[in-house]
Design an enzyme around this catalytic site. Structure first.
Site, short mmCIF file in Angstrom:
data_model
loop_
_atom_site.label_atom_id
_atom_site.label_comp_id
_atom_site.label_asym_id
_atom_site.label_seq_id
_atom_site.Cartn_x
_atom_site.Cartn_y
_atom_site.Cartn_z
N SER A 297 -2.49 1.69 -14.63
CA SER A 297 -2.10 1.22 -15.97
C SER A 297 -3.37 0.97 -16.83
O SER A 297 -4.30 0.49 -16.50
CB SER A 297 -1.28 -0.19 -15.56
N TYR B 43 0.68 -8.32 -11.88
CA TYR B 43 0.70 -6.68 -11.83
C TYR B 43 -0.57 -6.33 -12.15
O TYR B 43 -1.06 -5.20 -11.37
CB TYR B 43 1.73 -6.60 -13.35
#
Length: 246
Positions: free
Chosen positions: A127, A140
């Site tokens: 990400s 996350y």
């Protein structure tokens, strides 16, 4: 004919990546926890497999069913948005099981065939938060940062056997179901004491200046998979590219 196995193909980046590889003439093994044939083309080159990357027996069954593959794309994962203080440790562990340990388990399961053949590519999708950590996504971000370090080390380790390891770092895609595949509503993870802090952040999510499309990520995953250079990181999407350049 080349064969790719992709995890997390039920929606978003994984689904579009499966479609892209198929369009490029590859045989695609598209995996998801509950296969839905209607999502993908019906063809001998498109194979659907049930796979839960958090279950060892499911991974072993997928390895056996898939047979030899040229590229492994680890895309499956879950998101979590909320104040770290309010996020239960059980939920944080669930995020790591899917995003970190699930990816590691998949890699470990497929290395032997690639090493023996002395060829293959492993593409781990992380990400853009690994490029610029954002608030309200600490767990996350940590799960994806772990994969960044893991893949960098793995690339050195496997190079001697002709196997390449790559990272694709997608930007923010509003059309993906980030944080919607968990069992805790975002509202439960934003205590009243964080409400004023969180409000402008969620407003920015709703109207970001740059966003990433599923097709952006699919194209970059394919580029990484077919690039025989030693390049490790591939930002995907205009926002991710801007962060990488910064």
């Amino acid at each position: 004919m080349n064969t790719v196995l992709i995890t997390g193909c039920s929606s978003g980046y994984g689904l579009e990546t499966a479609r892209h590889f198929y369009a490029m003439g590859w045989t695609v093994v598209a995996t998801m926890r509950q296969p839905r044939a209607a999502l993908l083309p019906s063809s001998d080159r498109m194979r659907l497999l049930a796979l839960d990357v958090t279950r060892e027996e499911s991974i072993l069954a997928a390895v056996k069913a898939a047979g030899p593959i040229d590229v492994l794309v680890n895309n499956a994962g879950i998101g979590v948005v909320g104040a770290f203080e309010a996020t239960p440790m059980a939920h944080i562990r669930k995020v790591f099981e899917a995003n970190t340990f699930g990816t590691m388990a998949m890699v470990q399961a497929f290395i032997p065939q690639m090493r023996a053949r002395r060829s293959g590519v492993i593409v781990n999708v992380t990400s853009s938060v690994t490029l610029a950590p954002m608030p309200l996504a600490a767990a996350y971000t940590a799960s994806k940062q772990a994969i960044e370090g893991f893949t960098g080390s793995l690339a050195h380790e496997l190079a001697a056997f002709g196997v390449r390891a790559k990272l694709v770092e997608p930007g923010y895609g509003p059309t993906t179901r980030f944080a919607q595949n968990t069992d805790i509503p975002v509202s439960d993870l934003i205590p009243e004491s964080y409400a004023a802090f969180a409000a402008p952040i969620f407003a920015a999510f709703a109207n970001p200046p740059l966003t990433t499309k599923e097709s952006d990520v699919a194209q970059i995953v394919w580029q990484a998979a077919t690039d025989d250079s030693t390049q490790l990181r591939y930002p995907a999407g205009p926002d991710a590219v801007a962060l990488a350049q910064a």
